[in-house]
Write a protein that holds these residues in place. Structure first.
Motif, PDB file in Angstrom:
ATOM      1  N   VAL A 141    -103.814 -33.207 -25.912  1.00  0.00           N
ATOM      2  CA  VAL A 141    -103.178 -34.261 -25.108  1.00  0.00           C
ATOM      3  C   VAL A 141    -102.832 -33.785 -23.707  1.00  0.00           C
ATOM      4  O   VAL A 141    -102.182 -34.500 -22.940  1.00  0.00           O
ATOM      5  N   ALA A 142    -103.257 -32.579 -23.349  1.00  0.00           N
ATOM      6  CA  ALA A 142    -102.959 -32.053 -22.015  1.00  0.00           C
ATOM      7  C   ALA A 142    -103.604 -32.925 -20.940  1.00  0.00           C
ATOM      8  O   ALA A 142    -104.720 -33.413 -21.092  1.00  0.00           O
TER       9      ALA A 142
ATOM     10  N   THR B 159    -102.784 -35.860 -20.025  1.00  0.00           N
ATOM     11  CA  THR B 159    -102.761 -37.304 -20.263  1.00  0.00           C
ATOM     12  C   THR B 159    -101.587 -37.993 -19.591  1.00  0.00           C
ATOM     13  O   THR B 159    -101.602 -39.201 -19.395  1.00  0.00           O
TER      14      THR B 159
ATOM     15  N   VAL C 187     -98.105 -25.977 -21.364  1.00  0.00           N
ATOM     16  CA  VAL C 187     -97.812 -27.243 -20.682  1.00  0.00           C
ATOM     17  C   VAL C 187     -97.413 -26.960 -19.246  1.00  0.00           C
ATOM     18  O   VAL C 187     -96.585 -26.082 -18.994  1.00  0.00           O
TER      19      VAL C 187
ATOM     20  N   LEU D 105     -96.305 -35.162 -24.437  1.00  0.00           N
ATOM     21  CA  LEU D 105     -96.564 -33.803 -23.965  1.00  0.00           C
ATOM     22  C   LEU D 105     -95.252 -33.098 -23.612  1.00  0.00           C
ATOM     23  O   LEU D 105     -95.040 -31.938 -23.988  1.00  0.00           O
TER      24      LEU D 105
ATOM     25  N   THR E 251    -101.303 -29.654 -28.476  1.00  0.00           N
ATOM     26  CA  THR E 251    -100.895 -29.715 -27.068  1.00  0.00           C
ATOM     27  C   THR E 251    -102.097 -29.741 -26.145  1.00  0.00           C
ATOM     28  O   THR E 251    -102.134 -30.497 -25.163  1.00  0.00           O
TER      29      THR E 251
END
Length: 359
Positions: free
Chosen positions: A102-103, A105, A61, A110, A99
């Protein structure tokens, strides 16, 4: 194929030492074996150590979203060590696959995943490869999700499920689904069947397919590192055992036939390391050869891990067949991993398409 640095950096080796030390203290073989008797009490504490205390849940992330801003290279090192310990934590399913899906977004989810506050699982069968057909769940006119998905990994640990439905990807609280545990070959990554009966969810990605396939591809590429870590443990433990085990008045490791088998396995492990490192490095660099590198690593390392585990059990002799010895944990994880995110045969078929080989 572009040139990528496959060597481990000093930072990566420091990360390895940290993870290995934590797992040595808190992930004993006895705790993993207990899971086959239904005792999963070790999982929450171990995941807290990995996700929160070590801060590894947010490796992939960006810092702006509350994560570590690291890359697939660092995640691969973590997975090597998790594979080496057969650690029963949802790092692959939550910190990598979910992860990645949905990175980018901007969803609050996140940041919560990065902080270890929530655990997510992608609601697709574990056997689904990056290019395989995806499950189709229905979305009613009032935005409710209905349908079922079998053999989902990470669902038992998750408090939010990422569900592809109606073309979008929805975050559904786990309590809004019916999650039925499945007796699995590898109980350290136990599967579950998940059903939705009009569940409400939050739309996190409007176009689900690219996001889901990105998560599955990252998972397949980095699963190879877990398989390498497993194979390395099998080789190292077998060599150590054969140095002290005596038979017919001789150290067993001194027999020429045994040396040949160990040499073949050592060469295969080195090849697996190269393949897995290339897949992780390509993913980290967003290299155009990611699909090829993933197919090579997944097809080779999936079979390597099973071979290494089988050799460990056979070369340990009678003790390798016992429940108390951890070798069976590695065979079960290896065999389950071999089928996860696309079997080796499907990855070889995809590789043939990518490089233009005839069917």
């Amino acid at each position: 194929m572009s040139e990528l640095d496959l060597l481990y950096s000093e930072v990566e080796e420091d990360l390895r030492a940290t993870v290995r030390g934590a797992l040595a203290d808190r992930c004993t073989p006895a705790a993993v074996i207990a899971m086959y008797d239904g005792d999963r009490s070790a999982v929450p504490g171990l995941w807290k150590t990995v996700a929160v205390e070590l801060g590894l849940a947010g490796l992939l992330v960006p810092e702006a979203a509350g994560g570590a801003g690291a890359s697939a290279r660092e995640a691969a090192v973590v997975l090597e060590e998790l594979g080496r310990a057969v650690a029963p934590v949802p790092f692959l399913t939550s910190a990598v696959i979910a992860t990645t899906a949905v990175a980018g977004t901007g969803a609050a989810l996140l940041g919560e995943l990065a902080a270890g506050e929530r655990v997510a699982a992608l609601a697709v069968p574990l056997t689904t490869g990056p290019d395989a057909p995806l499950p189709a769940l229905d979305l009613t006119a009032d935005g409710r999700i209905t349908g079922a998905v079998t053999s989902v990994a990470g669902a038992l640990e998750a408090d939010v499920l990422l569900v592809p439905a109606g073309g979008g990807l929805y975050a559904v609280p786990a309590e809004h689904a019916r999650i039925a545990p499945v007796v699995s070959l590898d109980m350290s990554r136990q599967l579950a069947d998940v059903a939705f009966d009009g569940a409400a969810g939050e739309l996190v990605v409007a176009d689900a397919e690219p996001a889901v396939r990105a998560g599955l591809r990252a998972g397949a590429a980095l699963l190879a590192s877990e398989q390498v870590g497993l194979a390395r443990w099998c080789l190292a433990e077998t060599v150590a055992y054969l140095k002290v085990r005596r038979q017919f008045g001789r150290v067993v490791g001194g027999f020429q036939a045994i040396k040949h088998r160990l040499a073949d396995l050592a060469i295969a492990v080195d090849n697996g390391v190269a393949a897995a490192r290339h897949a992780a490095a390509a993913l980290a660099a967003d290299d155009p050869d990611v699909p090829v590198a993933t197919a090579v690593a997944a097809s080779f390392c999936g079979e390597l891990a099973v071979t290494a585990a089988e050799e460990a059990i056979q070369l340990h002799g009678g003790i390798g067949m016992t429940w108390e010895h951890p070798a069976h944990l590695y065979l079960k994880r290896a065999k389950a991993d071999q089928l996860a995110l696309g079997a080796p045969g499907s990855h070889r078929a995809r590789l043939a398409e990518l490089v233009g080989l005839p069917g």
